[in-house]
Scaffold this active site. Structure first.
Site, PDB file in Angstrom:
ATOM      1  N   GLN A  99       0.845  -1.192   0.000  1.00 14.76           N
ATOM      2  CA  GLN A  99       0.000   0.000   0.000  1.00 14.76           C
ATOM      3  C   GLN A  99       0.881   1.243   0.000  1.00 14.76           C
ATOM      4  O   GLN A  99       1.647   1.487   0.943  1.00 14.76           O
ATOM      5  CB  GLN A  99      -0.941   0.055   1.201  1.00 14.76           C
ATOM      6  CG  GLN A  99      -1.953   1.196   0.989  1.00 14.76           C
ATOM      7  CD  GLN A  99      -2.759   1.543   2.211  1.00 14.76           C
ATOM      8  OE1 GLN A  99      -2.203   1.831   3.266  1.00 14.76           O
ATOM      9  NE2 GLN A  99      -4.065   1.553   2.074  1.00 14.76           N
ATOM     10  N   TYR A 182      -5.857  10.909   3.496  1.00 12.89           N
ATOM     11  CA  TYR A 182      -4.435  11.126   3.187  1.00 12.89           C
ATOM     12  C   TYR A 182      -4.298  11.862   1.846  1.00 12.89           C
ATOM     13  O   TYR A 182      -5.290  12.325   1.296  1.00 12.89           O
ATOM     14  CB  TYR A 182      -3.687   9.783   3.279  1.00 12.89           C
ATOM     15  CG  TYR A 182      -3.768   9.247   4.704  1.00 12.89           C
ATOM     16  CD1 TYR A 182      -3.051   9.866   5.729  1.00 12.89           C
ATOM     17  CD2 TYR A 182      -4.623   8.204   5.049  1.00 12.89           C
ATOM     18  CE1 TYR A 182      -3.161   9.435   7.048  1.00 12.89           C
ATOM     19  CE2 TYR A 182      -4.736   7.774   6.371  1.00 12.89           C
ATOM     20  CZ  TYR A 182      -4.001   8.392   7.365  1.00 12.89           C
ATOM     21  OH  TYR A 182      -4.118   7.994   8.673  1.00 12.89           O
ATOM     22  N   GLY A 326      -9.970  -6.085   8.598  1.00  9.58           N
ATOM     23  CA  GLY A 326      -8.919  -5.362   9.307  1.00  9.58           C
ATOM     24  C   GLY A 326      -8.775  -5.885  10.715  1.00  9.58           C
ATOM     25  O   GLY A 326      -7.869  -6.668  11.024  1.00  9.58           O
TER      26      GLY A 326
END
Ligand code: PHB
Length: 374
Positions: A99, A182, A326
């Protein structure tokens, strides 16, 4: 759960099942260089039956870190360290994407890596995010007003170099982090991007950074390029009104569809990522998958955020390519095997150590979760 255990051709590789481990900040690297304990963590999860592992967010450049022990991929020592990890993950039977992460405005000028970078905290526009979580800095300061990035192509070139490095390390593909507030997300969202050049303003201009970055990643990785998006916003002070969200992401996904990505990861709305600022909830609550799925008829979709096992099975039976877990990937080293064998997901989460602690052995709450008894 049989739908989850059919293999899938993803870009140029085949994954053994539809269970993905999403990118998870664990803050255990040695400064920015990956290490043995990280190898153990990833190998446990590969051996534990995850079809597709996505690495934690990997910094493409020294500029910008939210966490002191997040790994990078801009220099040779990082590449060599990743290579050892990836070889071991492959040996254990899984595939692993890198990532690619740039923090943009949610870095801090006093963060050691930011100081070492010798450049300002850059973002599309000089607009601060509200909030902040620099618990490792004295006084736990909040986010600061960033410096408007003079030339976005400089960072696009850094993304390309990071992809070259990821390839050298042996990652099976790259996932562009376009979610969770982000840098890429900051370009997409009209509340953080007020630029008046070709990188801001209209939807086409706000989507340009994501699309141009994807194009250079494709130059390096061909069909093994993915993107993660969180249209509902919330986290890191992101979000636009619903109509603007649909127009923006609708345009982006129509263009993404033309690029032939290996997958698009859609992060659903969740209550835990809906902070309140100035008395107002920040997310734009809507059914992200139902809204955006029609834009992606060829591109495989992976769904992320709070997906239950029953939902996962139903989604994949109905044409969703795969699902990212997750929380459950952190807490169960053998997640894939547990699901396949009908074992309970009953390990007790060590939430205090999700991000580690400077005074605690990094192994604790990281590689010490037990496997089920088979
Ligand atoms: C985090 O470190 O808290 C974090 C990082 C990346 C995300 C979400 C959360 O996409």
């Amino acid at each position: 759960m049989s739908a989850l255990f059919t293999p899938l051709k993803l870009g140029s590789v085949t994954i053994q099942n539809r269970i993905g481990m999403s990118a998870l900040t664990r803050n255990r690297s040695s400064d920015t260089v990956p290490n043995e304990i990280m190898q153990k963590y990833y190998v446990q999860r590969a051996a534990g039956g995850i079809g597709l592992i996505v690495s934690e967010g990997v910094l493409i450049t020294r500029q910008g870190t939210e966490w002191p022990q997040a790994p990078g991929i801009w220099d040779k020592s990082q590449v060599a360290a990743w290579k050892t990890i990836i070889d071991a993950v492959h040996e254990a039977g899984s595939k692993i994407y890198c990532q690619l992460w740039h923090l943009g405005r949610v870095s801090h000028p006093q963060a050691p890596e930011q100081i070492a970078a010798g450049v300002p905290v850059y973002a599309p526009s000089a607009i601060s995010a509200r909030g902040g979580k620099f618990r490792f800095l004295p006084g736990s300061p909040g986010y600061v007003t960033p410096t408007e990035l003079p030339d976005p192509t400089v960072i696009i070139a850094q993304f390309k170099q990071a992809a070259v490095n990821a390839k050298e390390a042996g990652f099976d593909g790259v996932e562009l982090h376009g979610a969770n507030g982000y840098l890429v997300h900051q370009f997409l969202d009209s509340t953080s991007n007020k630029r008046t050049d070709k990188w801001g303003g209209s939807i086409e201009n706000r989507a340009r950074f994501a699309l141009e970055t994807l194009k250079v990643l494709i130059e390096v990785y061909g069909p093994d390029v993915a993107i993660k998006l969180s249209p509902a916003g919330g986290y890191n002070d992101m979000g636009m009104p619903l109509e603007e969200t649909i127009e923006t992401y609708g345009y982006l996904l129509r263009e993404v569809e033309k690029l032939g990505l290996s997958y698009v990861a859609l992060v659903r709305y969740s209550d835990v990522q809906n902070p309140e600022y100035d008395g107002v909830k920040r997310s734009t609550k809507h059914d992200v998958v139902a809204t955006f799925r029609p834009f992606l008829t060829k591109t495989p979709i992976f769904v992320n955020a709070g997906v239950t096992l029953a939902e996962a099975d139903e989604m994949v039976s109905n044409g969703i390519a795969g699902v990212f877990f997750g929380f459950n990937s952190i807490v169960h080293p053998d997640l894939g095997k547990r699901i396949q064998n009908g074992k309970a997901l009953d390990n007790v989460p060590n939430i205090q150590l999700f991000y580690g602690h400077p005074d605690v052995d990094p192994a604790i709450g990281y590689v010490d979760y037990p496997e089920a008894v088979y």
